[in-house]
Write a protein that holds these residues in place. Sequence first.
Motif, PDB file in Angstrom:
ATOM      1  N   LYS B  35       0.838  -1.208   0.000  1.00 27.59           N
ATOM      2  CA  LYS B  35       0.000   0.000   0.000  1.00 27.59           C
ATOM      3  C   LYS B  35       0.879   1.266   0.000  1.00 27.59           C
ATOM      4  N   ILE B  36       1.945   1.220   0.767  1.00 23.04           N
ATOM      5  CA  ILE B  36       2.851   2.392   0.826  1.00 23.04           C
ATOM      6  C   ILE B  36       3.545   2.580  -0.535  1.00 23.04           C
ATOM      7  N   ALA B  37       3.950   1.459  -1.132  1.00 21.57           N
ATOM      8  CA  ALA B  37       4.604   1.517  -2.450  1.00 21.57           C
ATOM      9  C   ALA B  37       3.642   2.065  -3.513  1.00 21.57           C
ATOM     10  N   GLU B  38       2.336   1.815  -3.318  1.00 17.31           N
ATOM     11  CA  GLU B  38       1.341   2.333  -4.269  1.00 17.31           C
ATOM     12  C   GLU B  38       1.107   3.833  -4.096  1.00 17.31           C
ATOM     13  N   GLY B  39       1.715   4.410  -3.030  1.00 22.07           N
ATOM     14  CA  GLY B  39       1.628   5.859  -2.862  1.00 22.07           C
ATOM     15  C   GLY B  39       0.772   6.334  -1.701  1.00 22.07           C
ATOM     16  N   GLU B  40       0.278   5.420  -0.876  1.00 19.29           N
ATOM     17  CA  GLU B  40      -0.490   5.857   0.306  1.00 19.29           C
ATOM     18  C   GLU B  40       0.442   6.620   1.247  1.00 19.29           C
ATOM     19  N   MET B  41       0.009   7.797   1.686  1.00 20.02           N
ATOM     20  CA  MET B  41       0.866   8.652   2.511  1.00 20.02           C
ATOM     21  C   MET B  41       0.358   8.793   3.944  1.00 20.02           C
ATOM     22  N   LYS B  42      -0.933   8.512   4.135  1.00 18.16           N
ATOM     23  CA  LYS B  42      -1.517   8.655   5.471  1.00 18.16           C
ATOM     24  C   LYS B  42      -2.209   7.354   5.845  1.00 18.16           C
ATOM     25  N   ILE B  43      -1.669   6.674   6.851  1.00 19.61           N
ATOM     26  CA  ILE B  43      -2.229   5.379   7.235  1.00 19.61           C
ATOM     27  C   ILE B  43      -2.563   5.361   8.726  1.00 19.61           C
ATOM     28  N   VAL B  44      -3.782   4.921   9.034  1.00 22.50           N
ATOM     29  CA  VAL B  44      -4.177   4.675  10.426  1.00 22.50           C
ATOM     30  C   VAL B  44      -4.278   3.167  10.604  1.00 22.50           C
ATOM     31  N   PHE B  45      -3.603   2.655  11.647  1.00 17.02           N
ATOM     32  CA  PHE B  45      -3.749   1.244  12.000  1.00 17.02           C
ATOM     33  C   PHE B  45      -4.717   1.153  13.176  1.00 17.02           C
ATOM     34  N   ASP B  46      -5.841   0.500  12.939  1.00 17.00           N
ATOM     35  CA  ASP B  46      -6.824   0.308  14.001  1.00 17.00           C
ATOM     36  C   ASP B  46      -6.618  -1.087  14.597  1.00 17.00           C
ATOM     37  N   PHE B  47      -6.149  -1.123  15.864  1.00 18.44           N
ATOM     38  CA  PHE B  47      -5.820  -2.401  16.513  1.00 18.44           C
ATOM     39  C   PHE B  47      -6.946  -2.904  17.419  1.00 18.44           C
TER      40      PHE B  47
END
Lengths: 139, 111
Positions: B35-47
């Motif tokens: 996902k990061i390689a595809e260009g996503e710049m803002k990621i929230v991890f919901d645990f």
Amino acid sequence: MGGDVAELVLGLNNDLAEIHRLAERVEGFCEEAGLPMKTVFNLNLALDELLTNTMSYGGAKTVLVRIGLAPGRLSVVLEDDGIPFDPFHEAAEPDLDLGIDERPIGGLGVHFVKKMMSTTAYARQGEHNIVTLTMDLPT
Amino acid sequence: MTIEIERAGEVLVLSPVGRLDSNNAGEAEKTILGKIAEGEMKIVFDFGRLDYISSAGLRVMLMAAKRLKQGGGKMVLCAMRDHIREVFEISGFLSILTVCPTRDEALAQVG
């Protein structure tokens, strides 16, 4: 182990999926003994970290896990037939104060084991690695 | 383990469900770094529905944080249960990663 009121013994093949099978057995064993969830989680994390290393890098074919419960104390013995390796002295301590860029990837597993368990010990006996852990239980 | 993927505007919300351990960390790494390689710049991890994480899972989180930081992106973790939070704490990760109590706060923080 002397003085144990309950014991869980399980032989594992070299397959990472076996760690989850063990975790479920440990959960059942601890639940029956009335131990808190947090103790179960910490114990399973320590077992997971050591077994992952043994299975991934130690070349062990089988691992024998023995968990004993005595009043106020859990004890664990892991016996494997892999290459000689003392996880508590040969694995480097992570530097917890580094930033994101400087922090190396990995090296946390054995650190967790030391944090979660009360004592840790290693011995080489014949062709086997013997790792012994104890965890003092809340009274 | 499965990773649920949702989008909230510019933010990608990734929710690992179940166990994140040595048995499936490789798969998680591929999905997240992909996902990061595809260009996503803002990621929230919901645990919120993560039951278990080992050092193999923390390794993936650190790799994601490094990649995002290098590319000028940002990630925020949220909704950690107590026993999961303790693993992050003894790793020293609470001081290098941003962690919020709820998803709403995480979305506000990352946006």
